[in-house]
Design a protein around this motif. Structure first.
Motif, PDB file in Angstrom:
ATOM      1  N   PRO A   1      -5.993  -4.111 -13.240  1.00 18.99           N
ATOM      2  CA  PRO A   1      -6.230  -2.697 -12.911  1.00 18.99           C
ATOM      3  C   PRO A   1      -5.312  -2.190 -11.800  1.00 18.99           C
ATOM      4  O   PRO A   1      -4.978  -1.004 -11.773  1.00 18.99           O
ATOM      5  CB  PRO A   1      -7.699  -2.680 -12.460  1.00 18.99           C
ATOM      6  N   VAL A   2      -4.898  -3.086 -10.919  1.00 18.36           N
ATOM      7  CA  VAL A   2      -4.007  -2.662  -9.827  1.00 18.36           C
ATOM      8  C   VAL A   2      -2.599  -2.414 -10.367  1.00 18.36           C
ATOM      9  O   VAL A   2      -1.985  -1.378 -10.090  1.00 18.36           O
ATOM     10  CB  VAL A   2      -3.993  -3.714  -8.689  1.00 18.36           C
ATOM     11  N   TYR A   3      -2.089  -3.354 -11.191  1.00 19.16           N
ATOM     12  CA  TYR A   3      -0.758  -3.156 -11.784  1.00 19.16           C
ATOM     13  C   TYR A   3      -0.713  -1.888 -12.629  1.00 19.16           C
ATOM     14  O   TYR A   3       0.252  -1.124 -12.578  1.00 19.16           O
ATOM     15  CB  TYR A   3      -0.362  -4.365 -12.649  1.00 19.16           C
ATOM     16  N   GLU A   4      -1.766  -1.660 -13.391  1.00 17.51           N
ATOM     17  CA  GLU A   4      -1.778  -0.508 -14.303  1.00 17.51           C
ATOM     18  C   GLU A   4      -1.605   0.802 -13.540  1.00 17.51           C
ATOM     19  O   GLU A   4      -1.034   1.766 -14.053  1.00 17.51           O
ATOM     20  CB  GLU A   4      -3.084  -0.493 -15.093  1.00 17.51           C
ATOM     21  N   ARG A   5      -2.110   0.849 -12.326  1.00 17.48           N
ATOM     22  CA  ARG A   5      -2.025   2.079 -11.550  1.00 17.48           C
ATOM     23  C   ARG A   5      -0.817   2.107 -10.614  1.00 17.48           C
ATOM     24  O   ARG A   5      -0.218   3.153 -10.408  1.00 17.48           O
ATOM     25  CB  ARG A   5      -3.323   2.277 -10.758  1.00 17.48           C
ATOM     26  N   ALA A   6      -0.476   0.958 -10.060  1.00 19.71           N
ATOM     27  CA  ALA A   6       0.593   0.945  -9.051  1.00 19.71           C
ATOM     28  C   ALA A   6       1.974   0.709  -9.659  1.00 19.71           C
ATOM     29  O   ALA A   6       2.985   1.091  -9.076  1.00 19.71           O
ATOM     30  CB  ALA A   6       0.314  -0.141  -8.016  1.00 19.71           C
ATOM     31  N   GLY A   7       2.032   0.064 -10.850  1.00 13.17           N
ATOM     32  CA  GLY A   7       3.329  -0.220 -11.455  1.00 13.17           C
ATOM     33  C   GLY A   7       4.000  -1.414 -10.803  1.00 13.17           C
ATOM     34  O   GLY A   7       3.540  -1.942  -9.786  1.00 13.17           O
ATOM     35  N   GLY A   8       5.120  -1.826 -11.385  1.00 11.65           N
ATOM     36  CA  GLY A   8       5.762  -3.063 -10.943  1.00 11.65           C
ATOM     37  C   GLY A   8       6.567  -2.946  -9.669  1.00 11.65           C
ATOM     38  O   GLY A   8       6.688  -3.909  -8.907  1.00 11.65           O
ATOM     39  N   HIS A   9       7.127  -1.764  -9.408  1.00  7.88           N
ATOM     40  CA  HIS A   9       8.030  -1.651  -8.261  1.00  7.88           C
ATOM     41  C   HIS A   9       7.315  -1.840  -6.927  1.00  7.88           C
ATOM     42  O   HIS A   9       7.904  -2.288  -5.955  1.00  7.88           O
ATOM     43  CB  HIS A   9       8.734  -0.291  -8.283  1.00  7.88           C
TER      44      HIS A   9
ATOM     45  N   PRO B   1       0.821  -1.226   0.000  1.00  8.80           N
ATOM     46  CA  PRO B   1       0.000   0.000   0.000  1.00  8.80           C
ATOM     47  C   PRO B   1       0.851   1.271   0.000  1.00  8.80           C
ATOM     48  O   PRO B   1       0.553   2.215  -0.715  1.00  8.80           O
ATOM     49  CB  PRO B   1      -0.818  -0.121   1.289  1.00  8.80           C
ATOM     50  N   GLY B   2       1.920   1.292   0.776  1.00 16.59           N
ATOM     51  CA  GLY B   2       2.773   2.477   0.833  1.00 16.59           C
ATOM     52  C   GLY B   2       3.465   2.733  -0.489  1.00 16.59           C
ATOM     53  O   GLY B   2       3.474   3.851  -1.005  1.00 16.59           O
ATOM     54  N   ALA B   3       4.039   1.663  -1.067  1.00 16.84           N
ATOM     55  CA  ALA B   3       4.756   1.796  -2.330  1.00 16.84           C
ATOM     56  C   ALA B   3       3.800   2.182  -3.457  1.00 16.84           C
ATOM     57  O   ALA B   3       4.129   2.976  -4.333  1.00 16.84           O
ATOM     58  CB  ALA B   3       5.458   0.484  -2.657  1.00 16.84           C
ATOM     59  N   ALA B   4       2.600   1.613  -3.416  1.00 16.41           N
ATOM     60  CA  ALA B   4       1.630   1.890  -4.476  1.00 16.41           C
ATOM     61  C   ALA B   4       1.170   3.343  -4.415  1.00 16.41           C
ATOM     62  O   ALA B   4       0.978   3.993  -5.434  1.00 16.41           O
ATOM     63  CB  ALA B   4       0.432   0.950  -4.343  1.00 16.41           C
ATOM     64  N   ARG B   5       0.994   3.880  -3.204  1.00 11.69           N
ATOM     65  CA  ARG B   5       0.524   5.260  -3.078  1.00 11.69           C
ATOM     66  C   ARG B   5       1.490   6.215  -3.767  1.00 11.69           C
ATOM     67  O   ARG B   5       1.090   7.114  -4.490  1.00 11.69           O
ATOM     68  CB  ARG B   5       0.365   5.634  -1.600  1.00 11.69           C
ATOM     69  N   GLU B   6       2.779   5.952  -3.596  1.00  8.31           N
ATOM     70  CA  GLU B   6       3.793   6.798  -4.224  1.00  8.31           C
ATOM     71  C   GLU B   6       3.723   6.698  -5.755  1.00  8.31           C
ATOM     72  O   GLU B   6       3.752   7.691  -6.467  1.00  8.31           O
ATOM     73  CB  GLU B   6       5.168   6.351  -3.730  1.00  8.31           C
ATOM     74  N   ALA B   7       3.568   5.454  -6.238  1.00  6.49           N
ATOM     75  CA  ALA B   7       3.538   5.238  -7.684  1.00  6.49           C
ATOM     76  C   ALA B   7       2.319   5.895  -8.323  1.00  6.49           C
ATOM     77  O   ALA B   7       2.403   6.495  -9.399  1.00  6.49           O
ATOM     78  CB  ALA B   7       3.539   3.736  -7.979  1.00  6.49           C
ATOM     79  N   VAL B   8       1.181   5.799  -7.634  1.00  7.32           N
ATOM     80  CA  VAL B   8      -0.063   6.340  -8.190  1.00  7.32           C
ATOM     81  C   VAL B   8       0.037   7.862  -8.327  1.00  7.32           C
ATOM     82  O   VAL B   8      -0.560   8.464  -9.211  1.00  7.32           O
ATOM     83  CB  VAL B   8      -1.263   5.902  -7.315  1.00  7.32           C
TER      84      VAL B   8
END
Lengths: 482, 217
Positions: free
Chosen positions: A331-339, A14-21
């Protein structure tokens, strides 16, 4: 660098995804890329009217192989050895790295050329070699971009998918000189020009390389044949020109027979790059007289795979042929990216594979089974029909049983106490109904994050149970169905 | 215990749910049912041409007696001064190549010689219409794998009788013990914003001479 250990110590999903989004450029690059491959895949899959039968065959062959994995690995070992190759077994990443390091040392060389390989990234081979004074040169264009940029891969098929052309131009201009042939001064950001720069940068290295390290997409137990599927020709260079070839391959990559391979050479390219067939596929069996490497070593890698195999629900994860179709529709990968997935295996397959290979003890790995909406698009496109949502739910159960999320655990415990007794439930419902005017829009404390993106439902004035009792005029007692 | 024994023991322990008498080497779907013909026989050659061109290969269809002329013409059009000819290449193929240096690989050429050559002429073991693929098996007239990798141009002769419709049909015709290279168009990458670029490390041009069967035979 493109490795496993670089992912250590990363924040939970969740933390990493928030940054990517929040990164608009990244989201734009990802959206463009995933939608492009997605439509290419759909077009070429649509060309085969027996796609579902092929998919079922792929699933059946892999399931059968996994159920007799020991048998087929022993057969593979016999066939590779009979063809002049050497087979090594590595129980974990450290052992695999040690074996490869010793094999490279024995050649007297201090550098190796590498074919893009998920297995060697998983074990952090490049870093292990570096620590022993051996430099590994990535030769796939996307891996080169990642390596020169001191970056991490973000997609299984196109690891530099998060970089656009102008970023790649800057990386080439800045870093190529330190690794070999520098980039030309007049380098533009046209993909054709950038690809030409990569060709010139690596050309001499290919022609003089003594040792290559690869993975493999498939291994045929019956014949001892290894298969590498690629596009650029860097794979062919590495597999053909050096004296010594070392292939590090996960034990789940074996298929029983030569003819079985036909199923996967139809499934993989169409699912992966959206092509009828990728430009180059190399197949080799041991050592061929006067063609290619004189020494061939196969390192069979377990590194957690036998643990995945032991879980009857999770076992299907090992059918994966690393096509990455599930990433492109998620849909999650598309927004959050791979990292954000904190592993060399991103996207839906990473969300089930990583926690099984590494266990769910770290906060990051325990968060991965939740990095999904369970929409099922990944299952629909999977060429070997891995039921990713099923495995996700199964892993969530394990995370919860193993302690789970603290607030969730408290909430579930309270819910369990309330639902266990009908009278208790009725009282709680009536209290909630009367208190409906004072229910806040946002939950306090740890629940706040949940209400950031959701409306808190207002409890109804009357519970269903009270309504039923009032309408039918009798108390709500359980009755058996006719 | 060796790592080999340890890994195998872990696998066996993981598979306790598999009945001991479950058949191991029985037929599987890929072998039990023959591949379904997706392509009508007379559509196979046109499909191969279409799919080769789709992936940016240059294709010419020739009659058997036109092959030598078409081959020499392709080399001249490309401006080739020296080309590699693998051992076992039929003499008839290269009968009209006057003025072009033919490099013989019977004694293996050095990598630098390969790099300096303008191209390579080969035959193939099988071609697959459904995917636009040519398979080389390092046999006579094809040579070792490096020959079609290092030079920037590959001219490949495909005979109609070596063309199959689908991928599964190619497998029984191929010997897994030989080094095999499956080629579908020139080398390519889509690693930069998924823009397809032809030609990275392998030959940037693939040209195919498809030899049609003689009419009436």
């Amino acid at each position: 660098m493109s490795n496993g250990s670089a992912f250590l110590g990363l924040p939970a999903f969740p933390g990493a995804a928030r940054e990517a989004v929040g990164n608009a450029q990244l989201r734009h690059n990802l959206r463009k890329a995933t939608h492009t491959i997605r439509s290419k895949r759909a077009a070429v899959v649509g060309e085969l009217d027996d796609w579902e039968e092929l998919r079922a065959a792929g699933k059946a062959v892999k399931d059968h192989t996994l159920r007799h994995l020991d048998h087929y690995l022993v057969r593979l070992e016999e066939a590779v050895t009979a063809a002049g190759g050497h087979v090594h077994w590595a129980a974990d990443a450290d052992e695999a790295n040690r074996i490869v390091t010793e094999l490279v040392r024995a050649t007297g060389g201090h550098d190796v050329v590498k074919v893009k390989s998920m297995a060697t990234q998983e074990i952090g081979l490049n870093e292990a070699l570096e620590a022993e004074g051996i430099r590994a040169y990535e030769t796939d264009l996307a891996e080169l971009i990642v390596q020169l940029g001191d970056d991490r891969p973000s997609h299984i098929l196109v690891p530099a998918i998060h970089r656009n052309r102008s970023e790649i131009r800057e990386i080439f201009l800045r870093e190529m000189a330190a690794w070999g042939e520098p980039a030309p001064d007049d380098l533009t950001d046209e993909p054709r020009v950038l690809a030409e720069a990569a060709r010139r940068h690596l050309r001499k290295r290919f022609l003089t390389a003594q040792v290559a390290v690869s993975g493999a997409n498939f291994m045929v137990a019956e014949t001892g044949t290894l298969v590498v599927v690629e596009s650029e020709g860097n794979g062919r260079m590495c597999l053909t020109l050096p004296e010594t070839l070392i292939s590090v391959v996960g034990i789940e990559k074996v298929v029983p027979t030569w003819q079985d391979l036909a199923v996967f050479l139809q499934l993989l390219p169409r699912s992966s790059t959206g092509e009828r067939m990728n430009p180059y596929t190399s197949m080799w069996t041991g050592v061929a007289p006067s063609d290619g490497p004189r020494n061939f070593h196969l390192v069979l890698l377990d590194n957690g795979r036998s643990r995945v195999l032991a879980d009857e629900v999770g076992r299907q994860t090992l059918r994966c042929i690393r096509c990455s179709a599930c990433l492109n529709v998620c849909p999650v990968y598309e927004r959050a990216g791979g990292h954000a997935y904190g592993s060399v295996y991103p996207g839906p397959i990473g969300a089930i594979l990583t926690p099984q290979l590494r266990g769910t003890t770290s906060e990051l790995d325990a968060s991965l089974p939740y990095a999904s909406t369970l929409c099922g698009a990944c299952y629909e496109v999977c060429p070997v029909a891995i039921d990713i949502p099923e495995v996700l739910v199964h892993l969530r159960e394990q995370v919860v049983e193993g302690g789970g999320h603290r607030a969730e655990r408290a909430a579930m415990k309270a819910a369990g106490w309330i639902f266990a007794d009908p009278a208790r439930l009725a009282r709680v419902q009536r209290v909630a109904g009367r208190a409906r005017r004072i229910v806040p829009r946002r939950l306090p404390g740890p629940g706040a994050a949940w209400t950031d993106t959701r409306d808190l439902p207002v409890p109804p004035e009357q519970s269903f149970r009270d309504w039923w009792a009032a309408e039918r005029g009798r108390p709500t007692t359980p009755r058996s169905n006719p | 215990m060796s790592s080999r024994d340890a890994v195998l023991a872990r696998i066996r322990a993981a598979l306790v749910d598999v009945p001991a008498d479950e058949a191991v080497d029985g037929p599987r779907p890929s072998e039990a049912s023959p591949p379904r013909a997706r392509v009508a026989r007379d559509a196979v050659l046109p499909l191969l041409v279409e799919h080769l061109r789709d992936y940016r290969a240059v294709v010419h269809e020739v009659a058997p007696d036109e092959l030598a002329g078409a081959l020499a013409e392709a080399l001249r059009r490309r401006g080739c001064k020296s080309v590699i000819v693998p051992p076992g290449t039929p003499v008839a193929w290269i009968a009209e190549t006057d003025g072009i240096e033919l490099l013989d690989d019977t004694t293996p050429l050095t990598v630098d010689r390969l790099d300096a050559a303008d191209g390579t002429v080969t035959g193939c073991a099988v071609a697959i219409a459904e995917t636009g693929t040519i398979v080389l098996d390092a046999g006579p007239g094809q040579g070792r794998r490096a020959l079609t990798l290092v030079p920037d141009y590959h001219l490949c002769v495909v005979h109609a009788e070596d063309v199959v419709a689908s991928v599964p049909e190619a497998f029984p015709r191929l010997d897994a013990r030989r080094p095999l290279t499956w080629i579908s168009g020139p080398s390519a990458t889509s690693d930069i914003e998924l823009d397809r670029v032809e030609g990275v490390h392998g030959p940037r041009t693939l040209e195919v001479l498809l030899v049609r069967p003689t009419p009436g035979r």
